[in-house]
Write a protein that holds these residues in place. Sequence first.
Motif, PDB file in Angstrom:
ATOM      1  N   TRP A 106       5.229 -13.200   0.680  1.00 47.65           N
ATOM      2  CA  TRP A 106       6.621 -13.505   0.317  1.00 47.65           C
ATOM      3  C   TRP A 106       6.899 -14.687  -0.481  1.00 47.65           C
ATOM      4  N   VAL A 107       8.109 -14.393  -0.971  1.00 48.92           N
ATOM      5  CA  VAL A 107       8.448 -15.617  -2.148  1.00 48.92           C
ATOM      6  C   VAL A 107       9.406 -16.670  -1.548  1.00 48.92           C
ATOM      7  N   ALA A 108      10.278 -16.282  -0.478  1.00 53.99           N
ATOM      8  CA  ALA A 108      11.273 -17.193   0.113  1.00 53.99           C
ATOM      9  C   ALA A 108      11.475 -16.715   1.647  1.00 53.99           C
ATOM     10  N   VAL A 109      11.486 -17.613   2.530  1.00 53.04           N
ATOM     11  CA  VAL A 109      11.954 -17.360   3.790  1.00 53.04           C
ATOM     12  C   VAL A 109      13.117 -18.133   4.432  1.00 53.04           C
ATOM     13  N   VAL A 110      13.965 -17.477   5.046  1.00 56.49           N
ATOM     14  CA  VAL A 110      15.123 -18.183   5.710  1.00 56.49           C
ATOM     15  C   VAL A 110      14.784 -18.161   7.160  1.00 56.49           C
ATOM     16  N   GLN A 111      14.694 -19.568   7.663  1.00 58.20           N
ATOM     17  CA  GLN A 111      14.412 -19.816   9.074  1.00 58.20           C
ATOM     18  C   GLN A 111      15.752 -20.119   9.729  1.00 58.20           C
ATOM     19  N   LEU A 112      16.302 -19.323  10.452  1.00 56.24           N
ATOM     20  CA  LEU A 112      17.703 -19.461  11.072  1.00 56.24           C
ATOM     21  C   LEU A 112      17.466 -19.947  12.705  1.00 56.24           C
ATOM     22  N   THR A 147      11.412 -22.370   1.217  1.00 58.50           N
ATOM     23  CA  THR A 147      11.773 -22.229   2.537  1.00 58.50           C
ATOM     24  C   THR A 147      13.019 -22.731   2.861  1.00 58.50           C
ATOM     25  N   PHE A 148      13.959 -21.897   3.250  1.00 55.25           N
ATOM     26  CA  PHE A 148      15.582 -22.280   3.646  1.00 55.25           C
ATOM     27  C   PHE A 148      15.640 -22.379   5.261  1.00 55.25           C
ATOM     28  N   ILE A 177      26.689 -23.789   9.714  1.00 49.38           N
ATOM     29  CA  ILE A 177      25.525 -24.282   9.387  1.00 49.38           C
ATOM     30  C   ILE A 177      25.276 -25.346   8.814  1.00 49.38           C
ATOM     31  N   GLN A 178      23.911 -25.727   8.843  1.00 48.99           N
ATOM     32  CA  GLN A 178      23.583 -27.058   7.937  1.00 48.99           C
ATOM     33  C   GLN A 178      22.176 -26.588   7.497  1.00 48.99           C
ATOM     34  N   THR A 179      21.999 -26.469   6.231  1.00 49.19           N
ATOM     35  CA  THR A 179      21.031 -26.141   5.489  1.00 49.19           C
ATOM     36  C   THR A 179      20.095 -27.075   4.702  1.00 49.19           C
ATOM     37  N   GLN A 180      18.731 -27.005   4.956  1.00 52.97           N
ATOM     38  CA  GLN A 180      17.769 -27.664   4.206  1.00 52.97           C
ATOM     39  C   GLN A 180      16.831 -26.739   3.424  1.00 52.97           C
ATOM     40  N   THR A 181      16.605 -27.329   2.086  1.00 54.32           N
ATOM     41  CA  THR A 181      15.392 -26.475   1.335  1.00 54.32           C
ATOM     42  C   THR A 181      14.370 -27.314   1.030  1.00 54.32           C
ATOM     43  N   ALA A 182      13.193 -26.510   0.905  1.00 53.86           N
ATOM     44  CA  ALA A 182      11.852 -26.732   0.467  1.00 53.86           C
ATOM     45  C   ALA A 182      11.057 -26.054  -0.292  1.00 53.86           C
ATOM     46  N   LYS A 183      10.181 -26.461  -0.996  1.00 57.58           N
ATOM     47  CA  LYS A 183       9.559 -25.563  -1.734  1.00 57.58           C
ATOM     48  C   LYS A 183       7.915 -25.861  -1.865  1.00 57.58           C
ATOM     49  N   GLN A 184       7.037 -24.964  -2.065  1.00 57.51           N
ATOM     50  CA  GLN A 184       5.592 -25.347  -1.916  1.00 57.51           C
ATOM     51  C   GLN A 184       4.718 -24.867  -3.147  1.00 57.51           C
ATOM     52  N   LEU A 185       4.199 -25.420  -3.894  1.00 63.82           N
ATOM     53  CA  LEU A 185       3.383 -24.898  -5.172  1.00 63.82           C
ATOM     54  C   LEU A 185       2.362 -23.949  -4.549  1.00 63.82           C
TER      55      LEU A 185
END
Length: 525
Positions: free
Chosen positions: A165-171, A253-254, A230-238
């Motif tokens: 998977w490329v992106a995940v939304v953690q709700l 990751t959202f 909602i309050q959103t934070q984003t991150a990415k991993q190489l």
Amino acid sequence: MLPGSEPAAGGTGMFVPAATAGTVLCCMCGVSMQPNPANMCARCLRARVDITEGVPRHAAVVYCPDCSSYLQPPRSWLRATPESPELMQILLRRVNRPLARLRVSLSGAEFVFSEPHSKRLRLNLRLRREVLHGIVLEQTHPVEFVVHDRLCDSCSRAQANPDQWVAVVQLRQHVPHRRTFLYLEQLLLKHGQASLAIRVAAAPGGLDFFFGSRSHAARLVDFLATVAPIQTQTAKQLVSHDTKSSVYNYKYTFSVDICPICREDLIALSPQASRDMGGLGPLVLCVKVTNAIALLDPLTLRVHHLEEKKYRVYNFKATLTSKQLVEYIVLDIEQESPEISIDGSRYQLAYAQVARVSDFGKNDTIFTVRTHLGHLLNPGDHALGYDLYGANLNDDDMNTAMTRYSLPEAVLVKKSYEKRPRTRRWKLKRLPVEEDAANKAKGEEEKTLDEYEAFLRDLELDPGMRFGVNLYKNEDYRSEMASTVGDDIPTVSIEELIEDLTLGDNEDDEGEEAVEGNTHAGMVE
């Protein structure tokens, strides 16, 4: 009187012969028959006219064996069980265009048994078409579908690599219930926002949505921002890096945190928050949650809409939640002001004498409280509310309010109706959520069922909640079951329900017209 004649008309003695239907001979076989424009009997007409000419007898359908879904061209996949209405709809769409082109209408269809390992699906269609001068001929037509196995896009990616998977939304929402997620699930289904997810997995405190593209995950986050605070934070991993072409592959990751304030929560505002809201409260009820929180003062009927950014400034918590509601019985009610409407909801101030149901037979404790439910409550009714008289509260803002103000001994929230086991005439669709059954706590399944039943009751009581939800007709519901429902219990009208299945393709207007019933005068069967 002669045999075969009728009595005299009006007693005049006139002879009136009996009316007999005229017959003619078939122009082909000479059989006596009722006259029709073709002057041919049904057997000769069927032998010379084939209404199924041009209708395909063979077709193909693509099936994903991993998720039991069928390809709906061009790229959508629909899940269907063997000989189900959903599978019938998929197969009929494969032959709907030829029927519309030949001006043949479909009057019925049924499955014909075939062995599961044969990779064949067989249907018997009942076709109807006008052949000669208004004569309508009906004929059965078998169609065989060859099933071709092919993995869908999501299953193909999962087969190659389960973590592809490329992106995940953690709700997430940090509350002791799942009422918010049950409502968000229906909003996602209605607007199709989760249709692009590779999979949806249950997680402690929420849900995880996995996507094959970052843009799909970002679109889900944008939609959530319009329906919930909602309050959103984003991150990415190489993940990988090609030094020659300077191509970087990331996993995104959202993290989406939903405000912990839910509908029907009781909140004690701090002195600073009360002043900033124009002297609201200090005790307020949350009556609606969208992208803003609607707070109602039950003693003055003032409503304040608090946006998510402003909420993060005060960051207050719910003093009491819906899990702590206590049942009261109304002994007397006296309206104080006329009924008013605020944001589509009706309120009326009234003084009510109530007693806890648990106190009956033990003591004579009676409370006189001011309530916003004067338009709903009558003597003898039951209501759910928060017991401030006997509650053990551990909240600094609540303790401050109790020292500064004279707070009521109870806050009524809603009218309570008798709970009866019954079958509803409507149902809801659910998201395919993957759950880890091995790590489920004891009693978790029963708790989930109770919360879902409470959510269904909330939908029946609140038309505003039903506005954003698709309700479908329950085919298993029978009208005689309605006798198990009380007369005063709110129900969902049949006009609000949606058909779960429609034969034919909505995209083909001609096909819809062809499937409609034929209104020609003559018919030969």
